[in-house]
Design a protein around this motif. Structure first.
Motif, PDB file in Angstrom:
ATOM      1  N   ALA A 287       0.989  -0.980   0.307  1.00 49.70           N
ATOM      2  CA  ALA A 287       0.102  -0.323   0.269  1.00 49.70           C
ATOM      3  C   ALA A 287       0.857   1.083   0.097  1.00 49.70           C
ATOM      4  O   ALA A 287       0.654   2.535  -0.813  1.00 49.70           O
ATOM      5  N   LEU A 288       1.901   1.410   0.989  1.00 43.17           N
ATOM      6  CA  LEU A 288       3.087   2.487   1.199  1.00 43.17           C
ATOM      7  C   LEU A 288       3.792   2.430  -0.387  1.00 43.17           C
ATOM      8  O   LEU A 288       3.780   3.718  -1.403  1.00 43.17           O
ATOM      9  N   TYR A 289       4.094   1.467  -1.048  1.00 42.00           N
ATOM     10  CA  TYR A 289       4.812   1.457  -2.399  1.00 42.00           C
ATOM     11  C   TYR A 289       3.643   2.213  -3.534  1.00 42.00           C
ATOM     12  O   TYR A 289       3.974   2.764  -4.125  1.00 42.00           O
ATOM     13  N   ASP A 290       2.470   1.500  -3.635  1.00 43.67           N
ATOM     14  CA  ASP A 290       1.059   2.032  -4.225  1.00 43.67           C
ATOM     15  C   ASP A 290       1.147   3.563  -4.217  1.00 43.67           C
ATOM     16  O   ASP A 290       1.085   4.382  -4.826  1.00 43.67           O
ATOM     17  N   ARG A 291       0.881   3.946  -3.148  1.00 48.21           N
ATOM     18  CA  ARG A 291       1.039   5.498  -2.218  1.00 48.21           C
ATOM     19  C   ARG A 291       2.043   6.540  -3.463  1.00 48.21           C
ATOM     20  O   ARG A 291       1.682   7.578  -3.403  1.00 48.21           O
ATOM     21  N   LEU A 292       3.497   5.892  -2.648  1.00 44.84           N
ATOM     22  CA  LEU A 292       4.111   6.760  -3.030  1.00 44.84           C
ATOM     23  C   LEU A 292       4.567   6.456  -4.665  1.00 44.84           C
ATOM     24  O   LEU A 292       5.086   7.598  -5.021  1.00 44.84           O
ATOM     25  N   THR A 293       3.994   5.711  -5.252  1.00 44.36           N
ATOM     26  CA  THR A 293       4.531   5.988  -7.041  1.00 44.36           C
ATOM     27  C   THR A 293       3.497   6.676  -7.682  1.00 44.36           C
ATOM     28  O   THR A 293       3.584   7.412  -8.117  1.00 44.36           O
ATOM     29  N   GLU A 294       1.950   6.761  -7.069  1.00 39.56           N
ATOM     30  CA  GLU A 294       1.165   7.525  -7.751  1.00 39.56           C
ATOM     31  C   GLU A 294       1.433   9.271  -7.363  1.00 39.56           C
ATOM     32  O   GLU A 294       1.116  10.260  -7.721  1.00 39.56           O
ATOM     33  N   LEU A 295       2.200   9.037  -6.313  1.00 36.20           N
ATOM     34  CA  LEU A 295       2.620  10.787  -5.767  1.00 36.20           C
ATOM     35  C   LEU A 295       3.719  11.363  -6.951  1.00 36.20           C
ATOM     36  O   LEU A 295       3.218  12.475  -7.028  1.00 36.20           O
ATOM     37  N   TRP A 296       5.134  10.312  -7.000  1.00 39.76           N
ATOM     38  CA  TRP A 296       5.528  10.805  -7.507  1.00 39.76           C
ATOM     39  C   TRP A 296       5.566  10.998  -8.970  1.00 39.76           C
ATOM     40  O   TRP A 296       6.688  10.848  -9.621  1.00 39.76           O
ATOM     41  N   ASN A 297       4.428   9.770 -10.053  1.00 36.45           N
ATOM     42  CA  ASN A 297       4.630   9.960 -10.874  1.00 36.45           C
ATOM     43  C   ASN A 297       3.702  10.827 -11.264  1.00 36.45           C
ATOM     44  O   ASN A 297       2.696  10.891 -12.090  1.00 36.45           O
ATOM     45  N   TYR A 298       4.733  12.244 -12.012  1.00 35.80           N
ATOM     46  CA  TYR A 298       3.861  12.965 -13.062  1.00 35.80           C
ATOM     47  C   TYR A 298       5.445  13.495 -13.320  1.00 35.80           C
ATOM     48  O   TYR A 298       6.498  13.389 -13.341  1.00 35.80           O
ATOM     49  N   GLU A 299       4.968  14.120 -14.734  1.00 37.24           N
ATOM     50  CA  GLU A 299       5.966  15.272 -15.643  1.00 37.24           C
ATOM     51  C   GLU A 299       6.773  15.945 -14.137  1.00 37.24           C
ATOM     52  O   GLU A 299       6.243  16.385 -14.506  1.00 37.24           O
ATOM     53  N   ARG A 300       8.293  15.577 -14.531  1.00 33.05           N
ATOM     54  CA  ARG A 300       8.547  17.094 -14.121  1.00 33.05           C
ATOM     55  C   ARG A 300       9.850  17.401 -15.323  1.00 33.05           C
ATOM     56  O   ARG A 300       9.488  17.593 -15.557  1.00 33.05           O
ATOM     57  N   TYR A 301       9.828  18.820 -15.547  1.00 36.49           N
ATOM     58  CA  TYR A 301      10.229  19.365 -16.101  1.00 36.49           C
ATOM     59  C   TYR A 301      11.558  20.517 -15.856  1.00 36.49           C
ATOM     60  O   TYR A 301      11.393  20.970 -14.654  1.00 36.49           O
ATOM     61  N   GLY A 302      12.999  20.566 -15.792  1.00 36.89           N
ATOM     62  CA  GLY A 302      14.602  21.170 -15.774  1.00 36.89           C
ATOM     63  C   GLY A 302      13.720  22.881 -16.386  1.00 36.89           C
ATOM     64  O   GLY A 302      13.551  23.245 -17.324  1.00 36.89           O
ATOM     65  N   THR A 303      14.622  23.099 -15.966  1.00 39.42           N
ATOM     66  CA  THR A 303      14.008  24.682 -16.271  1.00 39.42           C
ATOM     67  C   THR A 303      15.511  24.963 -17.725  1.00 39.42           C
ATOM     68  O   THR A 303      16.470  24.416 -17.557  1.00 39.42           O
ATOM     69  N   PRO A 304      14.666  25.540 -18.424  1.00 45.25           N
ATOM     70  CA  PRO A 304      15.037  25.352 -20.024  1.00 45.25           C
ATOM     71  C   PRO A 304      16.499  26.349 -19.890  1.00 45.25           C
ATOM     72  O   PRO A 304      16.299  27.667 -19.582  1.00 45.25           O
ATOM     73  N   PHE A 305      17.505  26.128 -20.808  1.00 45.66           N
ATOM     74  CA  PHE A 305      18.361  27.190 -21.472  1.00 45.66           C
ATOM     75  C   PHE A 305      19.239  27.425 -22.579  1.00 45.66           C
ATOM     76  O   PHE A 305      18.336  26.025 -23.322  1.00 45.66           O
ATOM     77  N   LYS A 306      19.936  28.331 -22.945  1.00 39.71           N
ATOM     78  CA  LYS A 306      20.324  27.999 -24.088  1.00 39.71           C
ATOM     79  C   LYS A 306      21.199  28.154 -24.486  1.00 39.71           C
ATOM     80  O   LYS A 306      22.081  28.407 -23.448  1.00 39.71           O
ATOM     81  N   GLN A 307      21.757  27.491 -25.804  1.00 45.22           N
ATOM     82  CA  GLN A 307      23.785  27.745 -25.732  1.00 45.22           C
ATOM     83  C   GLN A 307      23.732  27.834 -26.849  1.00 45.22           C
ATOM     84  O   GLN A 307      23.163  27.176 -28.032  1.00 45.22           O
ATOM     85  N   GLY A 308      24.372  28.937 -27.045  1.00 44.04           N
ATOM     86  CA  GLY A 308      24.278  29.018 -29.059  1.00 44.04           C
ATOM     87  C   GLY A 308      23.084  29.071 -29.298  1.00 44.04           C
ATOM     88  O   GLY A 308      21.615  30.576 -28.852  1.00 44.04           O
ATOM     89  N   ASP A 309      22.724  28.461 -30.751  1.00 40.02           N
ATOM     90  CA  ASP A 309      20.803  28.712 -31.558  1.00 40.02           C
ATOM     91  C   ASP A 309      20.467  27.568 -30.597  1.00 40.02           C
ATOM     92  O   ASP A 309      19.461  27.205 -31.468  1.00 40.02           O
ATOM     93  N   ARG A 310      20.757  26.871 -29.792  1.00 45.35           N
ATOM     94  CA  ARG A 310      19.722  25.674 -29.095  1.00 45.35           C
ATOM     95  C   ARG A 310      19.287  25.910 -27.548  1.00 45.35           C
ATOM     96  O   ARG A 310      19.413  26.955 -27.145  1.00 45.35           O
ATOM     97  N   TYR A 311      18.891  25.031 -27.410  1.00 43.60           N
ATOM     98  CA  TYR A 311      17.815  25.356 -26.398  1.00 43.60           C
ATOM     99  C   TYR A 311      17.743  23.533 -26.053  1.00 43.60           C
ATOM    100  O   TYR A 311      17.501  22.943 -26.559  1.00 43.60           O
ATOM    101  N   PHE A 312      17.597  23.338 -24.497  1.00 42.94           N
ATOM    102  CA  PHE A 312      18.225  22.617 -23.688  1.00 42.94           C
ATOM    103  C   PHE A 312      16.978  22.101 -22.608  1.00 42.94           C
ATOM    104  O   PHE A 312      16.949  23.977 -21.850  1.00 42.94           O
ATOM    105  N   TYR A 313      16.346  21.269 -21.875  1.00 44.61           N
ATOM    106  CA  TYR A 313      15.594  21.604 -21.288  1.00 44.61           C
ATOM    107  C   TYR A 313      15.881  19.990 -20.670  1.00 44.61           C
ATOM    108  O   TYR A 313      16.113  18.598 -21.475  1.00 44.61           O
ATOM    109  N   TYR A 314      15.518  19.196 -19.021  1.00 42.86           N
ATOM    110  CA  TYR A 314      15.559  17.987 -18.760  1.00 42.86           C
ATOM    111  C   TYR A 314      13.995  18.272 -18.473  1.00 42.86           C
ATOM    112  O   TYR A 314      13.388  18.619 -18.332  1.00 42.86           O
ATOM    113  N   LYS A 315      13.551  16.610 -18.559  1.00 47.30           N
ATOM    114  CA  LYS A 315      12.219  16.403 -18.134  1.00 47.30           C
ATOM    115  C   LYS A 315      12.675  14.863 -17.929  1.00 47.30           C
ATOM    116  O   LYS A 315      13.219  13.683 -18.286  1.00 47.30           O
ATOM    117  N   ASN A 316      11.705  14.430 -17.500  1.00 47.88           N
ATOM    118  CA  ASN A 316      11.314  12.877 -16.393  1.00 47.88           C
ATOM    119  C   ASN A 316       9.991  12.718 -16.363  1.00 47.88           C
ATOM    120  O   ASN A 316       9.151  13.591 -16.270  1.00 47.88           O
TER     121      ASN A 316
END
Length: 179
Positions: A105-134
């Motif tokens: 039950a604890l495993y299922d609840r923690l999985t439910e709480l942690w299972n959402y998309e997360r994005y890192g702060t986008p950044f630009k280097q040169g002419d490209r954009y970068f970001y992290y996503k989970n």
């Protein structure tokens, strides 16, 4: 104490971060309470018997002072002795944890709480954009790149594919000035 000062002291990147709003301390405290209560009930009826940890005779001398280091042999986690000791310890630990009634039950609840998309702060280097996503339950966030903000993102590095168990992570990143 101001909201931004409070977040800075906790090491949280932003006051708008979902991490900031979610009561992680409450989740952790609940988890520990369940484990402690279960442990008290189990320890009353069962005694855990961990394998002995052999001690070596390693002694180092620092500035004329002898400093014993009997567990130096554990510093190489891939040595046959360390692997055998780790496996024996894990067998006792996981055997105990599997017996906890609230574990699923604890495993299922923690999985439910942690299972959402997360994005890192986008950044630009040169002419490209970068970001992290989970995607929610990935061990490591994936590094994406795109040429325009309205462009199609593509995976640049997915650390989850660098090892079978997904435990290899990006420790740093250096992008050339032209992206």
């Amino acid at each position: 104490m101001s909201r931004s000062h409070y977040c800075f002291r906790l090491g949280i990147a932003s006051t708008d971060s979902p991490t900031r709003r979610f009561p992680w301390r409450l989740v952790f405290a609940s988890l520990m309470l369940v484990i402690l209560l279960e442990g008290a009930m189990v320890s009353a009826s069962t005694s855990l018997s961990y394998p002995e940890s052999p001690q070596g005779n390693q002694v180092d001398v620092y500035h004329g002072v002898e400093v014993p280091d009997p567990y130096r042999w554990l510093e190489d986690p891939q040595s046959p002795e360390s692997r055998q000791w780790i496996e024996a310890q894990n067998q006792v630990t996981f055997g105990y944890l599997q017996g906890l009634s609230g574990r699923k039950a604890l495993y299922d609840r923690l999985t439910e709480l942690w299972n959402y998309e997360r994005y890192g702060t986008p950044f630009k280097q040169g002419d490209r954009y970068f970001y992290y996503k989970n995607n929610g339950l990935q061990n490591q966030s994936v590094l994406y790149t795109l040429e325009r903000l309205d462009g199609e993102p593509r995976i640049l590095i997915d650390p989850n594919t660098l090892s079978e168990d997904g435990t290899i992570a990006l420790g740093g990143l250096a992008i050339s000035e032209n992206g």
